[in-house]
Design a protein around this motif. Structure first.
Motif, PDB file in Angstrom:
ATOM      1  N   GLN A 214       0.830  -1.198   0.000  1.00  0.00           N
ATOM      2  CA  GLN A 214       0.000   0.000   0.000  1.00  0.00           C
ATOM      3  C   GLN A 214       0.866   1.250   0.000  1.00  0.00           C
ATOM      4  N   ALA A 215       1.842   1.277   0.903  1.00  0.00           N
ATOM      5  CA  ALA A 215       2.715   2.444   1.006  1.00  0.00           C
ATOM      6  C   ALA A 215       3.549   2.610  -0.260  1.00  0.00           C
ATOM      7  N   GLY A 216       4.013   1.494  -0.823  1.00  0.00           N
ATOM      8  CA  GLY A 216       4.803   1.566  -2.051  1.00  0.00           C
ATOM      9  C   GLY A 216       4.003   2.115  -3.216  1.00  0.00           C
ATOM     10  N   TRP A 217       2.745   1.688  -3.319  1.00  0.00           N
ATOM     11  CA  TRP A 217       1.889   2.183  -4.401  1.00  0.00           C
ATOM     12  C   TRP A 217       1.669   3.684  -4.276  1.00  0.00           C
ATOM     13  N   ALA A 218       1.422   4.162  -3.050  1.00  0.00           N
ATOM     14  CA  ALA A 218       1.221   5.593  -2.845  1.00  0.00           C
ATOM     15  C   ALA A 218       2.498   6.357  -3.166  1.00  0.00           C
ATOM     16  N   ALA A 219       3.649   5.800  -2.788  1.00  0.00           N
ATOM     17  CA  ALA A 219       4.918   6.450  -3.105  1.00  0.00           C
ATOM     18  C   ALA A 219       5.111   6.545  -4.622  1.00  0.00           C
ATOM     19  N   PHE A 220       4.822   5.478  -5.320  1.00  0.00           N
ATOM     20  CA  PHE A 220       4.907   5.463  -6.781  1.00  0.00           C
ATOM     21  C   PHE A 220       3.972   6.502  -7.384  1.00  0.00           C
ATOM     22  N   ASP A 221       2.774   6.599  -6.830  1.00  0.00           N
ATOM     23  CA  ASP A 221       1.756   7.494  -7.376  1.00  0.00           C
ATOM     24  C   ASP A 221       2.127   8.963  -7.199  1.00  0.00           C
ATOM     25  N   ASP A 227      11.532   5.323  -2.964  1.00  0.00           N
ATOM     26  CA  ASP A 227      10.790   4.822  -1.806  1.00  0.00           C
ATOM     27  C   ASP A 227       9.899   3.650  -2.209  1.00  0.00           C
ATOM     28  N   ALA A 228       9.243   3.777  -3.366  1.00  0.00           N
ATOM     29  CA  ALA A 228       8.357   2.710  -3.827  1.00  0.00           C
ATOM     30  C   ALA A 228       9.138   1.412  -4.038  1.00  0.00           C
ATOM     31  N   THR A 229      10.270   1.500  -4.695  1.00  0.00           N
ATOM     32  CA  THR A 229      11.078   0.301  -4.944  1.00  0.00           C
ATOM     33  C   THR A 229      11.486  -0.360  -3.636  1.00  0.00           C
ATOM     34  N   GLY A 230      11.954   0.451  -2.686  1.00  0.00           N
ATOM     35  CA  GLY A 230      12.368  -0.102  -1.401  1.00  0.00           C
ATOM     36  C   GLY A 230      11.232  -0.791  -0.671  1.00  0.00           C
ATOM     37  N   LEU A 231      10.057  -0.209  -0.721  1.00  0.00           N
ATOM     38  CA  LEU A 231       8.901  -0.803  -0.053  1.00  0.00           C
ATOM     39  C   LEU A 231       8.445  -2.079  -0.753  1.00  0.00           C
ATOM     40  N   TYR A 232       8.452  -2.087  -2.080  1.00  0.00           N
ATOM     41  CA  TYR A 232       8.071  -3.295  -2.816  1.00  0.00           C
ATOM     42  C   TYR A 232       9.053  -4.440  -2.528  1.00  0.00           C
ATOM     43  N   ALA A 248       3.644 -12.320  -2.226  1.00  0.00           N
ATOM     44  CA  ALA A 248       4.990 -12.288  -2.800  1.00  0.00           C
ATOM     45  C   ALA A 248       4.913 -12.049  -4.303  1.00  0.00           C
ATOM     46  N   GLY A 249       3.988 -12.736  -4.971  1.00  0.00           N
ATOM     47  CA  GLY A 249       3.813 -12.518  -6.404  1.00  0.00           C
ATOM     48  C   GLY A 249       3.364 -11.110  -6.706  1.00  0.00           C
ATOM     49  N   ASN A 250       2.469 -10.575  -5.894  1.00  0.00           N
ATOM     50  CA  ASN A 250       1.979  -9.222  -6.137  1.00  0.00           C
ATOM     51  C   ASN A 250       3.072  -8.184  -5.937  1.00  0.00           C
ATOM     52  N   ALA A 251       3.960  -8.406  -4.965  1.00  0.00           N
ATOM     53  CA  ALA A 251       5.084  -7.481  -4.772  1.00  0.00           C
ATOM     54  C   ALA A 251       5.946  -7.425  -6.035  1.00  0.00           C
ATOM     55  N   LEU A 252       6.180  -8.589  -6.649  1.00  0.00           N
ATOM     56  CA  LEU A 252       6.951  -8.612  -7.895  1.00  0.00           C
ATOM     57  C   LEU A 252       6.196  -7.913  -9.025  1.00  0.00           C
ATOM     58  N   ALA A 253       4.868  -8.076  -9.050  1.00  0.00           N
ATOM     59  CA  ALA A 253       4.070  -7.411 -10.080  1.00  0.00           C
ATOM     60  C   ALA A 253       4.175  -5.898  -9.957  1.00  0.00           C
ATOM     61  N   PHE A 254       4.183  -5.393  -8.730  1.00  0.00           N
ATOM     62  CA  PHE A 254       4.373  -3.967  -8.514  1.00  0.00           C
ATOM     63  C   PHE A 254       5.744  -3.520  -9.026  1.00  0.00           C
ATOM     64  N   LEU A 255       6.775  -4.299  -8.696  1.00  0.00           N
ATOM     65  CA  LEU A 255       8.126  -3.965  -9.161  1.00  0.00           C
ATOM     66  C   LEU A 255       8.185  -3.963 -10.687  1.00  0.00           C
ATOM     67  N   TYR A 257       5.672  -3.432 -12.797  1.00  0.00           N
ATOM     68  CA  TYR A 257       4.895  -2.301 -13.313  1.00  0.00           C
ATOM     69  C   TYR A 257       5.706  -1.021 -13.255  1.00  0.00           C
ATOM     70  N   GLN A 258       6.497  -0.895 -12.196  1.00  0.00           N
ATOM     71  CA  GLN A 258       7.337   0.289 -12.058  1.00  0.00           C
ATOM     72  C   GLN A 258       8.523   0.235 -13.018  1.00  0.00           C
ATOM     73  N   ALA A 259       9.059  -0.971 -13.250  1.00  0.00           N
ATOM     74  CA  ALA A 259      10.281  -1.099 -14.043  1.00  0.00           C
ATOM     75  C   ALA A 259      10.047  -1.028 -15.541  1.00  0.00           C
ATOM     76  N   VAL A 260       8.835  -1.355 -16.001  1.00  0.00           N
ATOM     77  CA  VAL A 260       8.606  -1.604 -17.415  1.00  0.00           C
ATOM     78  C   VAL A 260       8.896  -0.384 -18.293  1.00  0.00           C
TER      79      VAL A 260
END
Length: 442
Positions: A214-221, A227-232, A248-255, A257-260
């Protein structure tokens, strides 16, 4: 802030009074100010100075004229009058948090409107009521250091996280980041300082992984990508430790989405790992979400066949009948959301004839109350219209997206719309385009 005691701090006895608590819960700051003056002899001029308000504004509120609805101003009043955050539906303020939880946090990204003033933050959580947002959080007393944690606490924390997640429906990360980060830090301190059984510890780790996301998504947004990467990354490790393959899978999906946007190959690889790590036994909503994110990674890389296969897999997962309860963090993934992702993917693949009908139909069903997300999704519709040569229609959709994005504390809508506006600039001789560009200053 923690070492300063403002002259407007309300006495504890006054804060404990039922009429004061009712006024605070209702955000009736006029009554709060009246009680502060009559019961604690705190003048309106002192309140105005500490709350950064004009004295006449304080007087008007005290006479029952007007209201306070912006997130920033309510937070300022809380700090000036030393009103604990939970009474207002806020996270604990820095001055009330235990020393172990203090952390220096840069101010989240701030988004001014066209006039340079704060736009009301979606009427402050829709008046903090109708949607059951912050004010309706489950009661929760966090255990003291060294105390024993009961087996029921993880579920209570998860319910609280679910309620807080609803803020993301109407607010941007600039408004929610510190709220989510505070929850994450508090649970991390709890894990460090309290005692509990092994099973309760695993459950608390799972909650911590969810809070980190949750915190990582808000940081990304709000544009805080480091900060988002560190939290993910922290979320992924904690989810693995908890044995929670879905998180665990969702954390990778967030990473992914940010990396793409920066490294397409890495985005695909991480997204594929997210599907594998969650596994085929994951809940249908989880599999649908992860396949959606994989489809997006393929689309950004220009791989049409792979994109279509991943979208088909997401559709199949959604159609899967499963009686198990779905995690709250995937409840937003439904048929309409999948159609929006499908349209986004075809937009990225430069297939406007496939993208436009899907996006138009899905967005017609999408509530304007979700202003940030609808603004973002409209940007892909505008992009597809431009690719199809429908310039005036693209301008109309872009204008609508900009209106929705106004006042949302998120950097992403404007980042997405910037290249659309640049492409529209090639057609500035058309009256509709000239009007839009003049309005936006582009």
């Amino acid at each position: 802030m923690t070492g300063y005691e403002p002259p407007t701090a309300l006495p504890r006895a006054l804060l404990d009074r039922e009429d004061m608590k009712a006024a605070i819960a209702a955000h009736d700051f006029g009554k709060v100010f009246r009680l502060a003056r009559s019961e604690a002899l705190i003048s309106y001029s002192k309140i105005a100075a500490e709350c950064d308000m004009k004295p006449e504004r304080v007087g008007l509120l005290a006479r029952g004229q007007g209201s306070v609805t912006t997130f920033e101003k309510i937070a300022r009043i809380a700090d000036a009058l030393r009103i604990p955050g939970h009474l207002l539906g806020l996270a604990p303020r820095e001055w009330e948090a235990p020393a172990a939880l203090h952390r220096t946090v840069r101010s989240p990204a701030h988004t001014p409107d066209a006039d340079g003033d704060d736009v009301r933050r979606r009427e402050f959580f829709k008046a903090s009521a109708g949607a059951g947002l912050v004010v309706a959080l489950p009661e929760l007393t966090r255990p003291q250091a060294g105390s024993r944690v009961g087996s029921d606490l993880p579920e209570r924390l998860r319910e609280r996280a679910a309620r807080l997640r609803r803020l993301d429906d109407v607010l941007g990360g600039g408004d929610t980041y510190r709220v989510y980060l505070g929850e994450y830090e508090a649970t991390k301190a709890l894990l460090r300082e309290a005692s509990y059984t092994e099973a309760t510890g695993r459950a608390l780790l799972s909650v911590l992984a969810e809070q980190a996301q949750q915190a990582g998504w808000a940081a990304f947004d709000c544009g805080r990508h480091e900060d988002a990467t560190g939290l993910y990354e922290a979320s992924h490790q904690v989810a693995v430790d908890a044995g929670d393959a879905e998180l665990a899978g969702n954390a990778l999906a967030f990473l992914a989405y940010q990396a793409v946007d920066g490294d397409r190959r890495a985005g695909i690889q991480i997204s594929a790992r997210s599907v594998e790590e969650a596994g085929p036994e994951a809940a249908p909503g989880v599999r649908a979400l992860l396949y959606e994110r994989l489809a997006w990674a393929y689309a950004v890389a220009g791989l049409a066949d792979e994109t279509e296969r991943a979208l088909d897999a997401a559709q199949a997962a959604l159609a899967d009948i499963d009686e198990r309860p779905q995690p709250d963090w995937v409840t937003w993934v439904d048929e309409n959301e999948l159609q929006i992702m499908t349209g986004r993917c075809w937009t990225e693949l430069r297939r406007p004839l496939r993208a436009v009908p899907v996006l138009e139909a899905a967005l017609a069903r999408y509530d304007d109350a979700h202003a940030r997300d609808k603004s973002l999704y409209l940007s892909w519709l505008a992009d597809s219209y431009l690719t199809a040569g429908e310039v005036e229609q693209a301008a109309s959709v872009t204008g609508r997206a900009l209106d929705l994005a106004s006042g949302v504390a998120s950097v992403r809508p404007r980042e997405r719309l910037a290249p659309v506006l640049r492409r529209l600039g090639r057609h500035r001789t058309l009256p509709a385009i000239a009007e839009l560009l003049e309005k936006t200053g582009a």
